[in-house]
Enzyme design. Structure first.
Site, PDB file in Angstrom:
ATOM      1  N   CYS A 278     -46.102   3.266 -28.001  1.00 29.61           N
ATOM      2  CA  CYS A 278     -44.833   3.946 -27.763  1.00 29.61           C
ATOM      3  C   CYS A 278     -43.923   3.509 -28.902  1.00 29.61           C
ATOM      4  O   CYS A 278     -44.327   3.579 -30.061  1.00 29.61           O
ATOM      5  CB  CYS A 278     -44.283   3.630 -26.382  1.00 29.61           C
ATOM      6  SG  CYS A 278     -44.367   1.894 -25.901  1.00 29.61           S
ATOM      7  N   SER A 279     -42.732   3.021 -28.604  1.00 25.63           N
ATOM      8  CA  SER A 279     -41.893   2.503 -29.678  1.00 25.63           C
ATOM      9  C   SER A 279     -42.182   1.025 -29.920  1.00 25.63           C
ATOM     10  O   SER A 279     -42.499   0.607 -31.029  1.00 25.63           O
ATOM     11  CB  SER A 279     -40.409   2.697 -29.346  1.00 25.63           C
ATOM     12  OG  SER A 279     -39.597   2.257 -30.415  1.00 25.63           O
ATOM     13  N   ALA A 280     -42.108   0.220 -28.843  1.00 26.24           N
ATOM     14  CA  ALA A 280     -42.404  -1.207 -28.964  1.00 26.24           C
ATOM     15  C   ALA A 280     -43.864  -1.521 -28.659  1.00 26.24           C
ATOM     16  O   ALA A 280     -44.368  -2.574 -29.030  1.00 26.24           O
ATOM     17  CB  ALA A 280     -41.502  -2.016 -28.037  1.00 26.24           C
ATOM     18  N   GLY A 281     -44.549  -0.625 -27.946  1.00 28.29           N
ATOM     19  CA  GLY A 281     -45.949  -0.859 -27.600  1.00 28.29           C
ATOM     20  C   GLY A 281     -46.136  -1.778 -26.419  1.00 28.29           C
ATOM     21  O   GLY A 281     -47.175  -2.443 -26.301  1.00 28.29           O
ATOM     22  N   ILE A 282     -45.152  -1.823 -25.506  1.00 25.88           N
ATOM     23  CA  ILE A 282     -45.286  -2.700 -24.344  1.00 25.88           C
ATOM     24  C   ILE A 282     -44.920  -2.002 -23.030  1.00 25.88           C
ATOM     25  O   ILE A 282     -45.577  -2.212 -22.017  1.00 25.88           O
ATOM     26  CB  ILE A 282     -44.442  -3.995 -24.487  1.00 25.88           C
ATOM     27  CG1 ILE A 282     -42.971  -3.666 -24.709  1.00 25.88           C
ATOM     28  CG2 ILE A 282     -44.987  -4.851 -25.614  1.00 25.88           C
ATOM     29  CD1 ILE A 282     -42.069  -4.902 -24.754  1.00 25.88           C
ATOM     30  N   GLY A 283     -43.865  -1.164 -23.015  1.00 24.45           N
ATOM     31  CA  GLY A 283     -43.399  -0.566 -21.763  1.00 24.45           C
ATOM     32  C   GLY A 283     -44.243   0.603 -21.316  1.00 24.45           C
ATOM     33  O   GLY A 283     -45.054   0.511 -20.387  1.00 24.45           O
TER      34      GLY A 283
ATOM     35  N   SER B 236     -46.625   1.992 -22.989  1.00 22.63           N
ATOM     36  CA  SER B 236     -48.033   1.740 -23.328  1.00 22.63           C
ATOM     37  C   SER B 236     -48.714   0.902 -22.249  1.00 22.63           C
ATOM     38  O   SER B 236     -49.841   1.168 -21.841  1.00 22.63           O
ATOM     39  CB  SER B 236     -48.125   1.035 -24.682  1.00 22.63           C
ATOM     40  OG  SER B 236     -47.553   1.820 -25.706  1.00 22.63           O
TER      41      SER B 236
END
Length: 507
Positions: free
Chosen positions: A229-234, A236
């Site tokens: 996604c943008s940060a790769g944590i939420g 994703s």
């Protein structure tokens, strides 16, 4: 009867516990970092800091993706490999590429043998760039069909783009210019998932997840799928949690084996902060419950070894109640169409009856009367001699369920035996020997396959219908909201004018 996941969801919902559960998971993650000595030293090196989109989202050293340093760009990229052994799933979770890391992103795709990329954000969200445009927009949008990244030696070509209501599927061609080789990559972009939020409904999200699954690029027979996604944590983390949980439901055919919070804790061992908000955690539960119900509403999968064992059991049960068959004579229905395998029924307590000559069975339908120790063949003429002889075979097949399993079929003076291979080609089962049991087993499997197709089609139609209803509701609200605002403003203005003139008259 509700499952443990449903009961847990209702308890959290009714008592407003989602914030508390999310904080408990965060505390457990912090303790895991301390106990397991999880470090982010590479991400904090001065030469790598400008490769991180956010200062507080860094990959753990033990699970980070390490690039080949021969490309001259270093071995660092903000990405982790997530492994969920129980679901037999592997994902690479990464941030949305920056302008200075796009070359390394495609290098990672190539080196990890990735065939599918899942993008859960848009390029611009709320006026902020959330991800660099790392694939060619194409002539449809007034741009070129290819992009070249000279720093890492890769070129990406847009082959095809297909837009759906909530997602876009792109077919890309990735060229490694260093060795002049190329591969195809599928790019799935979910376009209606807001940052720090959740999709409009689990149905739209599960529809997208089904499309990604159907590609086969989430399976372990190819390189790990890249999810960002943008940060790769939420977003994703939510995607991977729901997908892996539903894989376990399919595998065990039971939703009670799912412990969502425990699964999320295990995933956070590989990358920090997965599932970023209490709302995303709640949405994960909701999607797992909805998807699990859809999976369990279909007939359970039939394992080939179970079918094989069941059919064999029926075969031997029937075979011990009747005399053995004579040795099989392999013939063909038509010239060149042969049935290859031999099957000889063995029985130590019985004698093999003599074989009938082929001339005795020409253009006749043979029925069998079975006694305890002997088999007597009775012949009768075909009911309609004017019909072609090929219809003789059809008549015999239609009457095979009522005749003895040992009755041979004849065509042009040749005995025909049909074989049904169950499980593997090395274990043939003779339909003429097993009779109704094998035919029933075959029919059962065919009905199960048809039932699954019908259920899948019904599921897709229900999803589309609910998507249309949600879209109509959103459109209605979009039109009615300005009307409501106008009415409120008109009433408020009228009230102010009334008070103004009323005060003037009193003075």
């Amino acid at each position: 009867m509700s499952t443990s996941v449903e009961r847990q969801f209702k308890e959290h919902d009714q008592n407003g516990l989602w914030n508390g559960v999310f904080k408990k998971l965060k505390k457990a993650e912090d303790l895991s970092v301390i106990d397991n000595r999880l470090t982010t030293l590479e991400a904090r090196k001065p030469e790598n800091r400008n490769k991180n989109r956010y200062r507080d989202v860094n990959p753990y050293d033990h699970s980070r993706i390490i690039l080949d340093v021969n490309n001259g760009c270093g071995d660092y990229i903000n990405a982790n490999l997530i492994e969920i052994s129980k679901a037999n799933r592997r994902y690479i979770l990464t941030q949305g590429p920056l302008e200075n890391t796009v070359g390394q992103f495609w290098q990672m795709v190539w080196e990890q043998n990735t065939m599918g990329i899942v993008m859960l954000n848009r390029i611009m969200e709320k006026g902020t760039v959330k991800c660099h445009q790392y694939w060619p927009p194409g002539s449809k949008h007034g741009y070129d069909e290819d992009l070249t990244f000279s720093d890492s030696g890769f070129k990406v070509v847009l082959l095809k783009e297909e837009e759906n209501e909530h997602y876009i599927v792109r077919s890309l061609r990735l060229w490694n210019l260093n060795i002049d080789e190329s591969r195809n990559v599928l790019h799935f972009q979910y376009t209606t998932w807001p940052d720090f939020g959740v999709p409009s409904s689990p149905h739209t999200f599960l529809n997208f997840l089904m499309a990604v699954r159907e590609s086969g690029y989430l399976n372990n027979n190819v390189g790990p799928c890249i999810v960002h996604c943008s940060a790769g944590i939420g977003r994703s983390g939510t995607f991977c949690l729901v997908d892996s949980a539903l894989v376990i439901v399919e595998k065990d055919w039971n939703m009670d084996v799912i412990d969502v919070e425990s699964m999320l804790q295990d995933m956070r061992y590989y990358r920090m902060g997965l599932v970023q908000t209490p709302d995303q955690l709640r949405f994960s539960f909701l999607s797992i419950i909805d998807g699990g119900k859809q999976i369990l509403s279909n007939p359970p999968p039939i394992k080939e070894d179970e079918i094989d064992t069941h059919t064999k059991r029926l075969f031997f049960k029937r075979n011990c109640e009747m005399p053995p068959m004579p040795p099989k004579r392999t013939t063909s229905l038509m010239p060149g169409d042969e049935f290859g395998n031999d099957l000889i029924s063995e029985n130590a307590d019985s004698k093999v009856p003599s074989q009938k000559s082929q001339s005795d069975t020409t253009t006749t339908t043979t029925t069998t009367t079975t006694t305890t120790n002997t088999t007597v063949y009775k012949e009768k003429e075909h009911p309609n001699e004017s019909e072609p002889q090929q219809n003789n075979i059809t008549a015999q097949l239609s009457s095979s369920s009522s005749s003895s399993p040992q009755a041979p079929l004849s065509h042009n003076g040749q005995t025909v035996e049909y074989l049904l291979s169950v499980g593997s080609s090395t274990d043939p089962v003779n339909v003429a020997t097993t009779g109704e049991s094998d035919v029933d087993g075959y029919e059962y499997r065919r009905k199960i396959r048809e039932e699954r197709k019908r259920n899948t089609q019904k599921l897709i139609e229900d999803m589309k219908r609910k998507q249309r209803e949600c879209e109509l509701m959103r459109q209605r609200n979009r039109y009615l909201t300005p009307l409501y605002i106008g009415i409120v403003l008109a009433l408020g203005g009228s009230l102010l004018l009334y008070r103004y003139y009323n005060n003037g008259n009193q003075q």
